[in-house]
Scaffold this motif. Structure first.
Motif, PDB file in Angstrom:
ATOM      1  N   UNK A   1       0.838  -1.190   0.000  1.00  0.00           N
ATOM      2  CA  UNK A   1       0.000   0.000   0.000  1.00  0.00           C
ATOM      3  C   UNK A   1       0.876   1.244   0.000  1.00  0.00           C
ATOM      4  N   UNK A   2       0.978   2.005   1.088  1.00  0.00           N
ATOM      5  CA  UNK A   2       1.740   3.259   1.097  1.00  0.00           C
ATOM      6  C   UNK A   2       3.023   3.176   1.918  1.00  0.00           C
ATOM      7  N   UNK A   3       3.458   1.968   2.261  1.00  0.00           N
ATOM      8  CA  UNK A   3       4.624   1.788   3.115  1.00  0.00           C
ATOM      9  C   UNK A   3       5.612   0.833   2.461  1.00  0.00           C
ATOM     10  N   UNK A   4       6.911   1.186   2.526  1.00  0.00           N
ATOM     11  CA  UNK A   4       7.959   0.347   1.938  1.00  0.00           C
ATOM     12  C   UNK A   4       9.023   0.030   2.980  1.00  0.00           C
ATOM     13  N   UNK A   5       9.677  -1.116   2.806  1.00  0.00           N
ATOM     14  CA  UNK A   5      10.821  -1.496   3.625  1.00  0.00           C
ATOM     15  C   UNK A   5      11.965  -1.860   2.682  1.00  0.00           C
ATOM     16  N   UNK A   6      13.175  -1.410   3.029  1.00  0.00           N
ATOM     17  CA  UNK A   6      14.373  -1.727   2.259  1.00  0.00           C
ATOM     18  C   UNK A   6      15.421  -2.248   3.223  1.00  0.00           C
ATOM     19  N   UNK A   7      15.974  -3.422   2.908  1.00  0.00           N
ATOM     20  CA  UNK A   7      17.030  -4.023   3.715  1.00  0.00           C
ATOM     21  C   UNK A   7      18.299  -4.092   2.886  1.00  0.00           C
ATOM     22  N   UNK A   8      19.423  -3.723   3.489  1.00  0.00           N
ATOM     23  CA  UNK A   8      20.719  -3.832   2.839  1.00  0.00           C
ATOM     24  C   UNK A   8      21.668  -4.478   3.829  1.00  0.00           C
ATOM     25  N   UNK A   9      22.267  -5.587   3.440  1.00  0.00           N
ATOM     26  CA  UNK A   9      23.199  -6.282   4.313  1.00  0.00           C
ATOM     27  C   UNK A   9      22.731  -7.700   4.565  1.00  0.00           C
ATOM     28  N   UNK A  10      23.165  -8.259   5.686  1.00  0.00           N
ATOM     29  CA  UNK A  10      22.763  -9.614   6.050  1.00  0.00           C
ATOM     30  C   UNK A  10      22.655  -9.698   7.568  1.00  0.00           C
ATOM     31  N   UNK A  11      22.474 -10.901   8.104  1.00  0.00           N
ATOM     32  CA  UNK A  11      22.237 -11.071   9.536  1.00  0.00           C
ATOM     33  C   UNK A  11      23.396 -10.562  10.392  1.00  0.00           C
ATOM     34  N   UNK A  12      24.602 -10.522   9.847  1.00  0.00           N
ATOM     35  CA  UNK A  12      25.744 -10.011  10.599  1.00  0.00           C
ATOM     36  C   UNK A  12      25.559  -8.527  10.905  1.00  0.00           C
TER      37      UNK A  12
ATOM     38  N   UNK B   1      15.966 -13.026  10.798  1.00  0.00           N
ATOM     39  CA  UNK B   1      14.533 -13.066  11.069  1.00  0.00           C
ATOM     40  C   UNK B   1      13.773 -12.113  10.168  1.00  0.00           C
ATOM     41  N   UNK B   2      12.537 -11.855  10.524  1.00  0.00           N
ATOM     42  CA  UNK B   2      11.669 -10.989   9.733  1.00  0.00           C
ATOM     43  C   UNK B   2      11.835  -9.542  10.189  1.00  0.00           C
ATOM     44  N   UNK B   3      12.015  -8.635   9.212  1.00  0.00           N
ATOM     45  CA  UNK B   3      12.114  -7.196   9.484  1.00  0.00           C
ATOM     46  C   UNK B   3      10.966  -6.503   8.754  1.00  0.00           C
TER      47      UNK B   3
ATOM     48  N   UNK C   1      -0.256   0.284   5.508  1.00  0.00           N
ATOM     49  CA  UNK C   1       0.619  -0.683   4.866  1.00  0.00           C
ATOM     50  C   UNK C   1       1.609  -1.309   5.825  1.00  0.00           C
ATOM     51  N   UNK C   2       1.809  -2.610   5.663  1.00  0.00           N
ATOM     52  CA  UNK C   2       2.781  -3.372   6.434  1.00  0.00           C
ATOM     53  C   UNK C   2       3.607  -4.152   5.434  1.00  0.00           C
ATOM     54  N   UNK C   3       4.902  -3.828   5.350  1.00  0.00           N
ATOM     55  CA  UNK C   3       5.810  -4.498   4.409  1.00  0.00           C
ATOM     56  C   UNK C   3       6.902  -5.205   5.206  1.00  0.00           C
ATOM     57  N   UNK C   4       7.137  -6.488   4.909  1.00  0.00           N
ATOM     58  CA  UNK C   4       8.137  -7.268   5.630  1.00  0.00           C
ATOM     59  C   UNK C   4       9.046  -8.018   4.656  1.00  0.00           C
ATOM     60  N   UNK C   5      10.294  -8.196   5.050  1.00  0.00           N
ATOM     61  CA  UNK C   5      11.273  -8.982   4.310  1.00  0.00           C
ATOM     62  C   UNK C   5      12.101  -9.759   5.333  1.00  0.00           C
ATOM     63  N   UNK C   6      12.703 -10.856   4.876  1.00  0.00           N
ATOM     64  CA  UNK C   6      13.540 -11.674   5.753  1.00  0.00           C
ATOM     65  C   UNK C   6      14.982 -11.218   5.719  1.00  0.00           C
TER      66      UNK C   6
END
Length: 146
Positions: free
Chosen positions: A67-78, A120-122, A139-144
């Protein structure tokens, strides 16, 4: 039986063929060392896959919107960076995940970024506060994180 191809379509095929020849020819002249260090993306529609050369370690990046919310992940679990962003509303964005629990400032098109650690989930969730004190989720956006 011979198939008739309209002149316009023939031109399109010729142009596409030339572009493909240029692209494959240019790739063949790249140095092997550069090819070993780069990563390539292959896309089909809205889905892209990154091909990583064997033995190469790279960050695992992800981006998604709801919807109107975004999530961006850069990197890894470390160690990873998480960015939550809202688009087209007045309110705030809440981000959470492994080692992360933070809110953006309240405002138009809110954004919040921070660092996290762990697998985990972010997620990022936007809240429209036009009619404060309580507003609906936008909006709820999730990535692992791996």
């Amino acid at each position: 039986m011979k198939q008739f191809i309209p002149p316009r379509r023939k031109t399109l095929f010729v142009v596409l063929g030339l572009i493909l020849a240029l692209l494959t020819g240019g790739a063949a002249t790249a140095s092997p060392a550069l090819a070993q260090q780069s990563t390539e993306y292959t896309c089909s529609g809205q889905v892209c896959i990154r091909v990583i050369p064997e033995g190469m370690s790279v960050a695992m990046d992800a981006h998604g919107c709801n919807y109107q919310t975004c999530v961006t992940l850069t990197g890894n679990a470390t160690k990873y960076t998480i960015k939550g962003s809202g688009h087209g509303f007045f309110g705030h964005v809440h981000i959470w995940g492994p080692g992360v629990n933070r809110y953006s400032d309240i405002g138009s098109n809110p954004v919040v970024t921070t660092l996290g650690r762990g697998a985990g989930k972010a997620c990022a969730e936007g809240w429209d506060l036009e009619n404060a004190p309580l507003g609906p989720s936008v909006g709820l956006a999730c990535k692992d994180v791996r």
